[in-house]
Every structure is written in C-alpha cells, then in structure tokens.
Design an enzyme around this catalytic site. Structure first.
Site, mmCIF file in Angstrom:
data_model
loop_
_atom_site.group_PDB
_atom_site.id
_atom_site.type_symbol
_atom_site.label_atom_id
_atom_site.label_comp_id
_atom_site.label_asym_id
_atom_site.label_seq_id
_atom_site.Cartn_x
_atom_site.Cartn_y
_atom_site.Cartn_z
ATOM 1 N N ILE A 112 0.847 -1.209 0.000
ATOM 2 C CA ILE A 112 0.000 0.000 0.000
ATOM 3 C C ILE A 112 0.877 1.251 0.000
ATOM 4 O O ILE A 112 0.587 2.235 -0.676
ATOM 5 C CB ILE A 112 -0.960 -0.018 1.221
ATOM 6 C CG1 ILE A 112 -2.017 -1.105 1.026
ATOM 7 C CG2 ILE A 112 -1.595 1.353 1.441
ATOM 8 C CD1 ILE A 112 -2.914 -1.363 2.222
ATOM 9 N N GLU A 172 9.766 -18.864 20.165
ATOM 10 C CA GLU A 172 8.920 -19.643 21.109
ATOM 11 C C GLU A 172 8.264 -20.840 20.420
ATOM 12 O O GLU A 172 7.118 -21.175 20.694
ATOM 13 C CB GLU A 172 7.818 -18.799 21.785
ATOM 14 C CG GLU A 172 8.069 -17.343 22.048
ATOM 15 C CD GLU A 172 9.267 -17.054 22.918
ATOM 16 O OE1 GLU A 172 10.029 -18.001 23.181
ATOM 17 O OE2 GLU A 172 9.453 -15.907 23.304
HETATM 18 C C1 LIG Z 1 15.953 -13.121 17.272
HETATM 19 C C2 LIG Z 1 15.855 -14.430 17.950
HETATM 20 C C3 LIG Z 1 15.714 -14.489 19.330
HETATM 21 C C4 LIG Z 1 15.674 -15.722 19.976
HETATM 22 N N1 LIG Z 1 15.601 -15.748 21.356
HETATM 23 C C5 LIG Z 1 15.742 -16.944 21.996
HETATM 24 C C6 LIG Z 1 15.830 -16.999 23.422
HETATM 25 O O1 LIG Z 1 15.721 -15.984 24.119
HETATM 26 N N2 LIG Z 1 16.035 -18.216 24.004
HETATM 27 C C7 LIG Z 1 16.174 -19.363 23.286
HETATM 28 O O2 LIG Z 1 16.377 -20.413 23.873
HETATM 29 N N3 LIG Z 1 16.078 -19.351 21.923
HETATM 30 C C8 LIG Z 1 15.879 -18.171 21.266
HETATM 31 N N4 LIG Z 1 15.816 -18.149 19.902
HETATM 32 C C9 LIG Z 1 15.941 -19.382 19.140
HETATM 33 C C10 LIG Z 1 14.630 -19.869 18.563
HETATM 34 O O3 LIG Z 1 13.787 -20.302 19.589
HETATM 35 C C11 LIG Z 1 14.958 -20.973 17.546
HETATM 36 O O4 LIG Z 1 15.568 -20.338 16.433
HETATM 37 C C12 LIG Z 1 13.726 -21.743 17.129
HETATM 38 O O5 LIG Z 1 13.261 -22.528 18.192
HETATM 39 C C13 LIG Z 1 14.005 -22.660 15.930
HETATM 40 O O6 LIG Z 1 15.127 -23.436 16.139
HETATM 41 P P1 LIG Z 1 16.274 -23.504 15.041
HETATM 42 O O7 LIG Z 1 16.588 -22.109 14.634
HETATM 43 O O8 LIG Z 1 17.366 -24.345 15.559
HETATM 44 O O9 LIG Z 1 15.592 -24.203 13.795
HETATM 45 P P2 LIG Z 1 15.496 -25.807 13.555
HETATM 46 O O10 LIG Z 1 15.034 -26.475 14.776
HETATM 47 O O11 LIG Z 1 16.768 -26.254 12.956
HETATM 48 O O12 LIG Z 1 14.345 -25.877 12.467
HETATM 49 C C14 LIG Z 1 14.559 -25.575 11.074
HETATM 50 C C15 LIG Z 1 13.258 -25.755 10.332
HETATM 51 O O13 LIG Z 1 12.795 -27.105 10.429
HETATM 52 C C16 LIG Z 1 11.476 -27.133 10.981
HETATM 53 N N5 LIG Z 1 11.351 -28.324 11.842
HETATM 54 C C17 LIG Z 1 12.228 -28.731 12.783
HETATM 55 N N6 LIG Z 1 11.801 -29.872 13.359
HETATM 56 C C18 LIG Z 1 10.617 -30.171 12.783
HETATM 57 C C19 LIG Z 1 9.660 -31.224 12.974
HETATM 58 N N7 LIG Z 1 9.831 -32.184 13.875
HETATM 59 N N8 LIG Z 1 8.541 -31.213 12.189
HETATM 60 C C20 LIG Z 1 8.332 -30.227 11.285
HETATM 61 N N9 LIG Z 1 9.201 -29.213 11.068
HETATM 62 C C21 LIG Z 1 10.314 -29.183 11.813
HETATM 63 C C22 LIG Z 1 11.345 -25.847 11.769
HETATM 64 O O14 LIG Z 1 9.990 -25.470 11.946
HETATM 65 C C23 LIG Z 1 12.119 -24.882 10.872
HETATM 66 O O15 LIG Z 1 11.288 -24.494 9.816
HETATM 67 C C24 LIG Z 1 15.776 -16.917 19.232
HETATM 68 C C25 LIG Z 1 15.884 -16.861 17.829
HETATM 69 C C26 LIG Z 1 15.924 -15.645 17.194
HETATM 70 C C27 LIG Z 1 16.083 -15.615 15.695
#
Ligand SMILES: Cc1cc2nc3c(=O)[nH]c(=O)nc-3n(C[C@H](O)[C@H](O)[C@H](O)COP(=O)(O)OP(=O)(O)OC[C@H]3O[C@@H](n4cnc5c(N)ncnc54)[C@H](O)[C@@H]3O)c2cc1C
Length: 395
Positions: free
Chosen positions: A349, A375
């Site tokens: 927009i 989360e």
């Molecule tokens: C800015 C920011 C702040 C954050 N703050 C915190 C914090 O304060 N504390 C903390 O502990 N963490 C924090 N995180 C981490 C965040 O919680 C994780 O990035 C998130 O839980 C995803 O984990 P990952 O990045 O390892 O992705 P992965 O677990 O590697 O997942 C990669 C992809 O695979 C998919 N996937 C994984 N397993 C499955 C399954 N069984 N079935 C279907 N799909 C699946 C996921 O949905 C995703 O699309 C933060 C992340 C960011 C970017």
C-alpha cells in the site's frame, strides 16, 4: 500465574500509564534506537519503574500480579510502537515464571524479588548451535559436584544474554537418560553474584548476533566452561529430570506474548495503511478509493481483529489455569502469520515509501517474520494443535 484480581478501573489505570509512557518516551526515540541498533538504557529504567519486570509475578514477591489478559494488552500496545522493547521484559518474565511456577520456597524468596525490580534481568536459555526445535538434543551438561553443579556447553540466540545478567538454563543432568527428556533439568545461572554484583567465572557471552530486525535488544551466546552454581539456589524445583516440562511450561506464556506482539505489529501496519491510503492520491483520487486497496484493507482488518481475539482467548485460558498448549499454539500461529501478511500488504500500500527507512512499515516488515520462529516455530505450532485436538477428542 495469579488469579486476576484487578478491577476494570485498575486495569484501565495501568494501561493508561503505559499509553502515556509510549507517547511521551518511546515514540520520540524508537526510530533512532532501532536504526542505530542501540540498547534502550533509559527505557529499560522506565520499564523497571513501571513494574514491567514483575508484571506477572505475585505481589508477595513485589510483582504486579497481573493476569495474562492484562499483560497481553500491555504487550500489544508496546509492540505497536516498538516490538523490541517487549522482548526485554517478556524473555525475562519467562525466566521468572519458571521460578515462580516450579521453584522451591527458598529459590522464590531469593530470585523473584531481584527479578521483579529488574536488578537481575535475564531470559530463557534453551537453544544451542545444534538444537532449536529439538530441545532434547541439547548438549549443555550440568554435573553434580557435592553441593554444586558444574556447567559446560554453549547456548545461542539468547535474548538479553549480553545486557542481562542471568538466565533459566536448560541442561542435561543425565546425558544418557532414555527417553532423553528425563535427563533434563533447569538451572538459574548468572554472570554476576546476585548479592555483591561481582562477575562470576566460567560463564561468558561470546558474540552479539546481528539480525534482520528485532534491533535494540541483544541476542547472544552463553558459553559455560566449568561454571559452578549452588544446587540449592540454582536447580529449579530442587529435583533433576523436570527441565523439559518446565521449559515447555515457560513457553506457554511466551507464546501468548509472541501472539500479542504479532497483533501489535499488525495493528500498527493497519493503522498506518488506513491513514496513508487516504492521503496518497493516484488517478485523481485517494488510493483508499481504489478497489484493489480496499480489498487489502478489508483483509488486513479482519485478520488483525481475529488474531486479537485469539490472543484474548489464549490469555483467558491461561488465567483459568491448566495447560493451554492448543490455545497458545493457535494464537501464536495465527497472529504471527497475520503480522507477516499485514506488514507485507502495508508495504504494498505504501509503494516505494514502504521500503524507505523513514517510515515505520519497513521495520514492521523486518520484525514480523521473527514472530513465526520464536517460542516454537509455526510448523511445530500446527503439529502441537493437531496433537491436542486428537488428545482432547479421543474416540
Ligand atoms: C531473534 C531471535 C531471538 C531468539 N531468542 C531466543 C531466546 O531468548 N532463548 C532461546 O532459547 N532461543 C531463542 N531463539 C531461538 C529460537 O527459539 C529458535 O531459532 C527456534 O526454536 C528454531 O530453532 P532452530 O533455529 O534451531 O531451527 P530448527 O530447529 O533447525 O528448524 C529448522 C526448520 O525445520 C522445521 N522443523 C524442525 N523440526 C521439525 C519437525 N519435527 N517437524 C516439522 N518441522 C520441523 C522448523 O519449523 C524450521 O522451519 C531466538 C531466535 C531468534 C532468531
């Protein structure tokens, strides 16, 4: 979480003071702090004064004891102005909630009054370089040594890791346990001595992580290398093996919060779009009179309101007690996808101006996707919703 005790008038008074603070203190500086990626020291002091670091902690420990319903309304309002601020007190409150819900009386007396004032601020330390969604794959280990635990491992992506002091840390106390979750525990770990404020050895931060959005708030690593903590004070609940349950319990209020933040983002994008569409003219009339733009505004408004109602529904369920995985999951999933869609439509927009750093739309567009990841990713939310649906409707 305490039973809600606020009268409507008391809730209005709290929300009014938050609104006043947003207009007077946050709005004038949000753009500059965001684009400079500057930690908002003065606003953090204000948040402490407003009681936000103890917003949902029992008055017995000095907190405001707000219901999740009132709390989520506060979060929506602040996120409408600058979403990053909500991470500073919400990640902290997730840590505090775990202690409030599961801590021993001694741990509650020790930590909660310090959390409430913001004297000790922190967050939730779950994620590791090789374990995010699959929390049971974490490798950080806490080994019992007499009356202490000795912690070794690395956490990453932890909100408030650098500017905060402590965190509720998910660890393995029995790395060989099967199933894996039975070997997991939660500890409160701190970079400083809570009493003397002297730095503690064996715990450091590593690098600050650079991000697409969510500027101002720090995201960082925690590196534990022989860090020692007193078991009585640090092992939440005093019993090993409960950490996975505590972490997922702490995430429930986190998910309601992320959903509320998402609604804040969507509301702001909608509000700005409604104004802009009436002032920007093409073909001799405001773009709000072109049907293509009307369809966008109609969609954005309906989705934003639906997301807000789902947040209220989840917050009410939380206040009623018990586990709310399904309600929190629905609110988190729908509201965060809505934030992405509404921010994207707002950018369209606004045309070229949506892409400009002079307007808030580009920030909303950068902040919204995090709501789909934090989360618990939205892929996992849909799986949680489906599992709960089946569990609650067994035939
Ligand atoms: C800015 C920011 C702040 C954050 N703050 C915190 C914090 O304060 N504390 C903390 O502990 N963490 C924090 N995180 C981490 C965040 O919680 C994780 O990035 C998130 O839980 C995803 O984990 P990952 O990045 O390892 O992705 P992965 O677990 O590697 O997942 C990669 C992809 O695979 C998919 N996937 C994984 N397993 C499955 C399954 N069984 N079935 C279907 N799909 C699946 C996921 O949905 C995703 O699309 C933060 C992340 C960011 C970017």
């Amino acid at each position: 979480m305490t039973t809600p005790t606020l009268s409507d008038a008391d809730e209005r008074a709290i929300l009014d003071s938050i609104d006043k603070w947003i207009v007077q203190k946050v709005a004038p500086v949000a753009m500059e702090l965001e684009h400079g990626d500057i930690w908002p020291a003065d606003l953090v002091d204000d948040m402490a004064e407003l009681g936000l670091f103890g917003a949902i902690i029992d008055p017995e420990y000095g907190g405001l004891g707000l219901s999740a319903t009132t709390y989520s309304r506060i979060v929506m309002r602040i996120a409408e102005e600058w979403m990053s601020l909500t991470g500073i007190f919400n990640s902290h409150l997730m840590m505090a909630t775990v202690v409030q819900k599961f801590g021993t009386p001694k741990q509650k007396d020790y930590w909660l009054p310090r959390f409430v004032t913001g004297e000790m601020r922190g967050g939730l330390g779950l994620t590791e370089p090789d374990a995010g969604t699959d929390l049971q794959a974490i490798r950080t280990v806490a080994r019992r040594d007499g009356s202490h635990y000795v912690v070794t491992g690395t956490k990453t992506w932890i909100s408030n890791a650098i500017m905060g002091h402590c965190c509720a840390l998910l660890v393995k106390t029995d790395p060989d346990a099967s199933p894996r979750y039975k070997g997991m525990s939660m500890l409160i770990t701190s970079k400083i001595d809570p009493e003397t404020k002297a730095p503690l050895p064996g715990i450091s931060n590593g690098k600050k992580l650079e991000k697409l959005g969510y500027k101002g708030i720090d995201s960082g690593e925690f590196i534990f290398d022989g860090y020692r903590c007193d078991a009585d004070l640090c092992l939440i609940g005093g019993e090993e093996g409960q950490g996975f349950y505590m972490a997922t319990g702490g995430l429930e209020i986190g998910r309601v919060n992320i959903a509320a933040r998402s609604v804040g983002i969507a509301k702001r994008a909608l509000k700005e779009s409604v104004i802009y569409a009436q002032t920007r003219k093409t073909m001799g009339k405001p773009i709000a009179e072109h049907q293509a733009i009307q369809l966008k505004l109609g969609d954005m408004a309906a989705r934003t309101r639906a997301a807000e109602l789902l947040v209220e529904d989840a917050a009410r369920a939380f206040d009623a007690g018990g586990r709310i995985d399904m309600e929190a999951g629905m609110a988190k999933y729908f509201a965060s996808e809505t934030a992405v869609e509404v921010a994207t439509e707002a950018m369209r927009i606004f045309g070229g101006y949506g892409y400009s750093k002079e307007y808030v739309i580009e920030r909303l567009y950068r902040d919204a996707p995090l709501m789909c990841i934090g989360e618990g990713t939205n892929e996992m939310q849909r799986i949680i919703i489906a599992k709960q649906l089946v569990a609650r409707n067994r035939i």
